[in-house]
Enzyme design. Structure first.
Site, PDB file in Angstrom:
ATOM      1  N   ASN A   9      40.126 -13.550-113.397  1.00  0.00           N
ATOM      2  CA  ASN A   9      40.341 -14.805-112.648  1.00  0.00           C
ATOM      3  C   ASN A   9      40.926 -15.914-113.755  1.00  0.00           C
ATOM      4  OD1 ASN A   9      39.918 -17.322-111.367  1.00  0.00           O
ATOM      5  ND2 ASN A   9      37.565 -17.470-111.771  1.00  0.00           N
ATOM      6  N   TRP A  10      42.259 -16.211-113.553  1.00  0.00           N
ATOM      7  CA  TRP A  10      42.833 -17.091-114.427  1.00  0.00           C
ATOM      8  C   TRP A  10      42.387 -18.463-114.332  1.00  0.00           C
ATOM      9  CZ3 TRP A  10      48.613 -15.647-115.393  1.00  0.00           C
ATOM     10  CH2 TRP A  10      48.678 -14.060-115.468  1.00  0.00           C
ATOM     11  N   LYS A  11      41.862 -18.799-113.184  1.00  0.00           N
ATOM     12  CA  LYS A  11      41.231 -20.305-112.973  1.00  0.00           C
ATOM     13  C   LYS A  11      42.731 -21.320-113.039  1.00  0.00           C
ATOM     14  CE  LYS A  11      37.075 -19.317-115.260  1.00  0.00           C
ATOM     15  NZ  LYS A  11      35.783 -19.636-115.154  1.00  0.00           N
ATOM     16  N   HIS A  97      33.695 -18.511-105.578  1.00  0.00           N
ATOM     17  CA  HIS A  97      33.264 -18.735-107.130  1.00  0.00           C
ATOM     18  C   HIS A  97      32.721 -20.042-107.149  1.00  0.00           C
ATOM     19  CE1 HIS A  97      33.967 -19.489-111.301  1.00  0.00           C
ATOM     20  NE2 HIS A  97      34.477 -18.269-111.397  1.00  0.00           N
ATOM     21  N   GLU A  99      32.760 -22.244-109.225  1.00  0.00           N
ATOM     22  CA  GLU A  99      33.277 -23.449-109.410  1.00  0.00           C
ATOM     23  C   GLU A  99      33.892 -24.153-108.354  1.00  0.00           C
ATOM     24  OE1 GLU A  99      36.096 -22.016-112.586  1.00  0.00           O
ATOM     25  OE2 GLU A  99      34.332 -21.708-113.792  1.00  0.00           O
ATOM     26  N   GLU A 169      27.935 -13.496-110.253  1.00  0.00           N
ATOM     27  CA  GLU A 169      28.175 -14.343-111.523  1.00  0.00           C
ATOM     28  C   GLU A 169      27.247 -15.302-111.788  1.00  0.00           C
ATOM     29  OE1 GLU A 169      32.832 -14.039-112.446  1.00  0.00           O
ATOM     30  OE2 GLU A 169      32.426 -15.672-110.851  1.00  0.00           O
ATOM     31  N   GLY A 175      31.514 -18.661-118.607  1.00  0.00           N
ATOM     32  CA  GLY A 175      32.271 -19.560-119.788  1.00  0.00           C
ATOM     33  C   GLY A 175      31.286 -20.208-120.800  1.00  0.00           C
ATOM     34  N   SER A 215      30.756 -14.265-119.014  1.00  0.00           N
ATOM     35  CA  SER A 215      31.039 -13.938-120.529  1.00  0.00           C
ATOM     36  C   SER A 215      31.293 -12.651-120.941  1.00  0.00           C
ATOM     37  CB  SER A 215      30.067 -14.712-121.431  1.00  0.00           C
ATOM     38  OG  SER A 215      30.153 -15.907-121.106  1.00  0.00           O
ATOM     39  N   GLY A 236      36.845 -14.373-116.819  1.00  0.00           N
ATOM     40  CA  GLY A 236      37.525 -15.592-116.728  1.00  0.00           C
ATOM     41  C   GLY A 236      38.408 -15.701-117.806  1.00  0.00           C
ATOM     42  N   GLY A 237      37.906 -15.215-119.036  1.00  0.00           N
ATOM     43  CA  GLY A 237      38.585 -15.606-120.516  1.00  0.00           C
ATOM     44  C   GLY A 237      39.934 -14.490-120.235  1.00  0.00           C
TER      45      GLY A 237
HETATM   46  C1  PEP Z   1      34.541 -16.440-114.161  1.00  0.00           C
HETATM   47  O1  PEP Z   1      35.108 -17.708-114.227  1.00  0.00           O
HETATM   48  O2  PEP Z   1      34.795 -15.875-113.056  1.00  0.00           O
HETATM   49  C2  PEP Z   1      33.972 -15.796-115.329  1.00  0.00           C
HETATM   50  C3  PEP Z   1      33.350 -14.977-115.096  1.00  0.00           C
HETATM   51  O3  PEP Z   1      34.407 -16.723-116.371  1.00  0.00           O
HETATM   52  P1  PEP Z   1      33.930 -16.063-117.918  1.00  0.00           P
HETATM   53  O4  PEP Z   1      34.437 -14.785-117.941  1.00  0.00           O
HETATM   54  O5  PEP Z   1      34.824 -17.023-118.799  1.00  0.00           O
HETATM   55  O6  PEP Z   1      32.509 -16.276-118.284  1.00  0.00           O
END
Ligand code: PEP
Length: 249
Positions: A9-11, A97, A99, A169, A175, A215, A236-237
């Site tokens: 997920n590039w956000k 998601h 967010e 998640e 994050g 994470s 997400g990263g």
């Molecule tokens: C996400 O935003 O879906 C996510 C899992 O982020 P991260 O890997 O940064 O925790």
């Protein structure tokens, strides 16, 4: 057998130019990886979807959107419809998601409508769910997750579930650098699979892929992904996505 899936997920990251560079690099990496039963999905921002989709047309990488509106079309300034995504060959969409839930007020009820629209268009949905820290601390996490799954998805038919991927998640792990332990992930994934089995036939529960997100990094990806009910990750990263792919080599 369930698919293993690594999804990124590039956000709200990467310009058009940067997207070309990153997709190129990912394509190079994927070339060297044995991916018999593993799908690789990337979800860049809307403005870069068409380019990413074109670039990856002949490779193992699939492209997904990060969101979509529930209506067919109309006066919804700033929104994107299922038809628009399909017209650029984007067949998968991330919905729910945390967010989107937290910053844009997306509720389980709204998400149920988005899920319906996506499925009606023959799209595949990656449905995200997960508890916040207070819920985990108070022991409410199973109840919260149950409600997210029931309200968002339990109106679907068994057949609809062929186009559903789940992503657990825990919000406290997104994050933050803090990860659910492999045991915590497995416990929740098994709980969700059992919920689905109770509502539908066990075939539906057995075939649905449940990803873990929060994470995930090269140091913990292998252990988490090896748990029985964890079928891959939503990451997400971006740098971490690149490095985690190497785990499949
Ligand atoms: C996400 O935003 O879906 C996510 C899992 O982020 P991260 O890997 O940064 O925790």
């Amino acid at each position: 057998m369930r698919n293993k899936i690594v999804a990124g997920n590039w956000k709200m990251n990467k310009t058009y130019k940067e997207t070309k560079v990153l997709v190129k690099d990912l394509m190079k990496q994927v070339k060297g990886v044995k991916l018999t039963d593993t799908r690789v999905i990337i979800a860049p921002p809307f403005t870069n979807l068409q380019k990413a989709s074109k670039m990856t047309k002949d490779c193992k990488i699939e492209v997904a959107a990060q969101n979509m509106h529930q209506a067919e079309s109309g006066a919804y300034t700033g929104e994107i419809s299922a038809d628009m995504l399909k017209s650029i060959h984007v067949e998968t969409v991330i919905l729910g998601h945390s967010e989107r839930r937290e910053y844009f007020g997306e509720t389980n009820e709204l998400l149920a409508k988005k899920v319906d629209t996506a499925l009606a268009h023959g799209m595949e949905v990656i449905y995200c769910f997960g508890e916040v820290l207070e819920d985990r601390k108070s022991g409410n996490h199973f109840k919260v997750v149950e409600e997210q799954i029931k309200k968002g998805l339990f109106h679907l038919t068994s057949d609809d579930w062929k186009n559903v991927i789940l992503a657990y998640e825990p919000v406290w792990a997104i994050g933050t650098g803090e990860t659910a332990s492999p045991e915590q992930a497995q416990e929740m994934h098994a709980f969700v699979r059992e919920l689905v089995a109770q509502r539908y036939i066990s075939d539906v529960a057995e075939q649905v892929s449940i990803l873990y997100g929060g994470s995930v990094k090269p140091g913990n990806a292998k252990e988490i992904f090896s748990k029985e009910d964890v079928d891959g990750g939503l990451i997400g990263g971006l740098m971490i996505l690149q490095r985690s792919l190497k785990r499949y080599k």
